[in-house]
Motif scaffolding. Structure first.
Motif: not given
Length: 337
Positions: A1, A5, A41, A44, A217, A258, A261-262, A266, A269-271
């Motif tokens: 994930a 990013s 950014e 996440g 995630e 997520d 993020q989708r 991205h 970010p889904s960290t």
């Protein structure tokens, strides 16, 4: 994930998740937008202070949670709903498994969601909550749900502006969201009579690497985490190193999931994050936490925002998906379906 990013002009990384004062929402909204946007950014994750959820409510809900999880196992299992994928009520120790992992996590938990009127259009996706007879657990956790739902909407307002869409973009997309408050109990890993060093070594060997919560995630838009009173939360930096997330007392940790993020291709970010087992000195203590998983309405279509697509960053997700379809797909992956 994480890797995609990193292409979004990744800034230099330091060793602390940024802290943003939520009072800026009222006093300097642009500064609130800038603070959140930069933190998300970069990591996440962000830590929110002055978030408006009262210390008294946090303390009361934590005490009620400790009382509930201290009930006999057979009593707690009366609140387990078989065949519901853990969407409401009690899930016992050793069930949930992170995506891609074969080993269950060392925790038990409770789920509550949004209360809907009878006959509501989303009642198939959002079943009624389970009411606990003992103590004030139901009332206290319900109040936490409401407070974190409101806080999450303020964060989403700021993120909408950061992403170049209308400030109110998310308002009618999360007002009936399939959000979940999860109340988690990570029991002590060793008993009072055991030698903690030896016992922890045995856990690693016998259980083959079970941890309190394996690297994962989150599925949803954003997650707001309250009450991580025993440390252990770590996030995976873009350079591949794990970093401690240590919010000051009373703060809320908030991370991207997520779905967001989708939606943002991205850009946000889904960290990957995890909860590691404690040190020997803390292994005799339990850990309690309350993450609030803020989900969109079940019929929200996750279709990449135009403001996050360009020649440099082409759309990774040309085929849209509803949030409910995406959720069901992910629940199967983590063995809650």
């Amino acid at each position: 994930a994480l890797l995609p990013s990193a292409t979004m002009g990744a800034p230099e990384l330091d060793d602390e998740v940024p802290i943003v004062g939520t009072e800026l929402y009222e006093t300097d909204f642009n500064a609130f937008v800038e603070g959140l946007g930069a933190a998300y950014e970069k990591y996440g994750f962000v830590i929110l202070r002055n978030h408006g959820v009262s210390d008294a409510l946090i303390k009361r809900s934590l005490e009620c949670s400790k009382d509930f999880f201290a009930l006999p196992a057979e009593k707690k299992m009366e609140y387990h709903l078989a065949g519901k994928g853990g969407a409401r009520g009690y899930t016992a120790f050793g069930v949930e498994t992170a995506k891609g992992s074969t080993r269950h996590d060392l925790k038990e938990f409770w789920h509550l969601g949004r209360d809907l009127p009878v006959g509501h259009r989303f009642e198939q996706q959002m079943p009624p909550n389970v009411l606990v007879e003992e103590g004030d657990f139901t009332e206290a956790t319900g109040a936490v749900f409401t407070a974190l739902d409101a806080l999450g909407r303020r964060v989403l307002e700021a993120l909408a502006v950061h992403l170049g869409v209308e400030r109110s973009y998310f308002a009618n997309k999360v007002d009936e969201g399939n959000s979940i408050l999860r109340v988690i109990h990570y029991p002590p890993l060793v008993s009072e009579s055991e030698d903690p060093e030896q016992a922890l070594a045995a856990i690693e060997n016998e259980k083959g690497g079970h941890v309190r919560a394996a690297a994962h995630e989150d599925i949803n838009l954003i997650t707001l985490l309250l009450g991580a009173d025993e440390g252990g939360l770590q996030l995976l930096r873009r350079d591949g190193r794990w970093m401690e997330v240590t919010p000051p007392p009373g703060c809320v940790t908030c991370n991207i999931g997520d779905m967001l993020q989708r939606l943002t291709n991205h850009r946000l970010p889904s960290t990957t994050h995890r909860v590691v087992n404690p040190t020997a000195a803390r292994a005799k203590f339990p850990r309690y936490s309350m993450p609030f998983f803020l989900h969109p309405n079940p019929d929200f279509v996750i279709d990449t925002l135009e403001s996050c697509v360009s020649e440099t960053y082409p759309n990774k997700y040309p085929t849209p998906i509803t949030s409910d379809e995406y959720l069901q797909q992910r629940l199967r992956e983590i063995k809650l379906k």
